[in-house]
Scaffold this motif. Structure first.
Motif, short mmCIF file in Angstrom:
data_model
loop_
_atom_site.label_atom_id
_atom_site.label_comp_id
_atom_site.label_asym_id
_atom_site.label_seq_id
_atom_site.Cartn_x
_atom_site.Cartn_y
_atom_site.Cartn_z
N UNK A 111 0.71 -1.23 -0.20
CA UNK A 111 -0.26 -0.06 0.03
C UNK A 111 1.16 1.19 0.12
N UNK A 112 2.00 1.40 0.56
CA UNK A 112 3.01 2.14 0.62
C UNK A 112 3.36 2.90 -0.05
N UNK A 127 5.37 13.77 7.90
CA UNK A 127 4.57 13.04 7.86
C UNK A 127 4.30 12.19 6.83
N UNK A 128 3.47 10.82 6.92
CA UNK A 128 3.86 10.41 5.31
C UNK A 128 2.20 9.03 5.35
N UNK A 129 2.82 8.23 4.05
CA UNK A 129 1.64 6.69 4.16
C UNK A 129 0.22 7.44 3.27
N UNK A 130 0.74 8.80 2.16
CA UNK A 130 -0.45 8.82 1.34
C UNK A 130 -0.01 9.70 0.52
N UNK A 131 -1.28 9.63 -1.13
CA UNK A 131 -0.58 10.29 -2.13
C UNK A 131 -1.83 11.25 -2.84
N UNK A 132 -2.04 12.11 -3.52
CA UNK A 132 -2.79 12.37 -4.32
C UNK A 132 -3.23 11.13 -5.73
N UNK A 263 7.76 13.74 -1.97
CA UNK A 263 9.50 12.99 -1.36
C UNK A 263 8.84 11.10 -1.09
N UNK A 264 8.37 10.32 -2.65
CA UNK A 264 7.97 9.07 -2.45
C UNK A 264 8.69 8.40 -1.97
N UNK A 265 7.86 7.15 -1.00
CA UNK A 265 8.45 6.71 -0.11
C UNK A 265 7.97 4.87 -0.10
N UNK A 266 8.35 4.60 -0.01
CA UNK A 266 8.08 2.50 0.00
C UNK A 266 8.57 1.75 0.90
N UNK A 267 7.37 1.10 1.90
CA UNK A 267 7.75 0.37 2.67
C UNK A 267 7.91 -1.20 3.06
#
Length: 270
Positions: A111-112, A127-132, A263-267
């Motif tokens: 998901x992340x 704060x993160x974990x979402x996107x448009x 600032x994109x992320x992956x988990x």
């Protein structure tokens, strides 16, 4: 003819903040999903609508049982948040089992991946974990719209490096009915460095709180945001890569604290 329409309304509200943001500062995503396919009728055929099977989604009714079961089958408690600025290694706490299971589940479901650190405030948190992006809405629709029951523990402080989940903004609600359940998708990492007794005295006066002496020792040595204690569930901490958190916190942002450069992320679970 069959029509299937899904409408997802997704909203993230931002609030300005100084060195001491107000309580309830972290606002989770407000989601609303409405399925209206059963209300549509064929326009070119008299054939009855084909019923679409209900997906096995997580809801506020079944969230606890589902996360308990998932946590029993998936016992990992170490995750890696990858960004272009480096990696952030995090250990999740075993005594917040619902939040641990939820975070592990979302990571394994990817998901992340391709979400953002969308809210950044230096000397406070990221704060993160979402996107448009549309694919995030689609991922939510396949998992469910729910809240994670609060697991606030007094021994888990909002110290520097703490990982916590956002909650709903509730200024308009009766304080006696405050809902401290967590957003399942939006998390934040505390970034603020060591603070003084004088600063904590000011926080106590401003927020009408009492910071225990043993907590003051932690905040003076490591840093953090003590006025957030007992307001959000802290369910993990950074064990390596806090310098990456600092790098992200220094990024230039717009008037809503969103970095000018995504600032994109992956988990990853390990």
């Amino acid at each position: 003819m069959r029509y299937v329409i899904y409408i997802s309304i997704f909203l993230i509200s931002f609030y300005s903040c100084n060195d001491s943001p107000p309580k309830g500062f972290f606002e989770s995503t407000k989601q609303k999903s409405k399925e209206i396919n059963n209300h549509l009728k064929p326009t070119t055929s008299d054939k009855p609508l084909k019923i679409i099977p209900t997906l096995n989604l997580i809801s506020n009714t079944n969230v606890k049982s589902k996360l308990v079961k998932y946590g029993q089958l998936n016992t990992e408690n170490n995750v890696l948040i990858k960004t272009i600025y480096g990696d952030i290694h995090i250990r999740l706490y075993d005594d917040t089992p619902l939040h641990r299971a939820n975070f592990i589940m979302l990571a394994k479901k990817k998901f992340f991946d391709s979400t953002l650190f969308y809210r950044v405030i230096n000397n406070f948190m990221i704060q993160g974990g979402n996107s448009d992006k549309d694919n995030v809405f689609q991922k939510m629709a396949k998992i469910g719209f729910y809240r994670v029951p609060s697991e606030i523990l007094t021994n888990h402080l909002h110290k520097r490096g703490a990982l916590a989940m956002a909650v709903k903004e509730q200024y308009y609600k009766d304080p006696s009915k405050k809902d401290l359940s967590s957003s399942p998708y939006n998390f934040f990492i505390v970034q603020k460095g060591p603070i003084s007794d004088k600063y904590m005295d000011k926080l106590e006066e401003t927020y009408k709180i009492k910071i225990p002496d043993e907590n003051r020792i932690v905040y003076k040595k490591y840093g953090g945001n003590p006025h957030l204690d007992n307001e959000y569930t802290v369910f993990g901490e950074v064990i390596k890569g806090i310098s990456v958190v600092d790098k992200i916190s220094l990024l230039r942002t717009d008037g809503k604290d969103r970095p000018l450069k995504n600032v994109y992320l992956t988990v990853k679970v390990f």
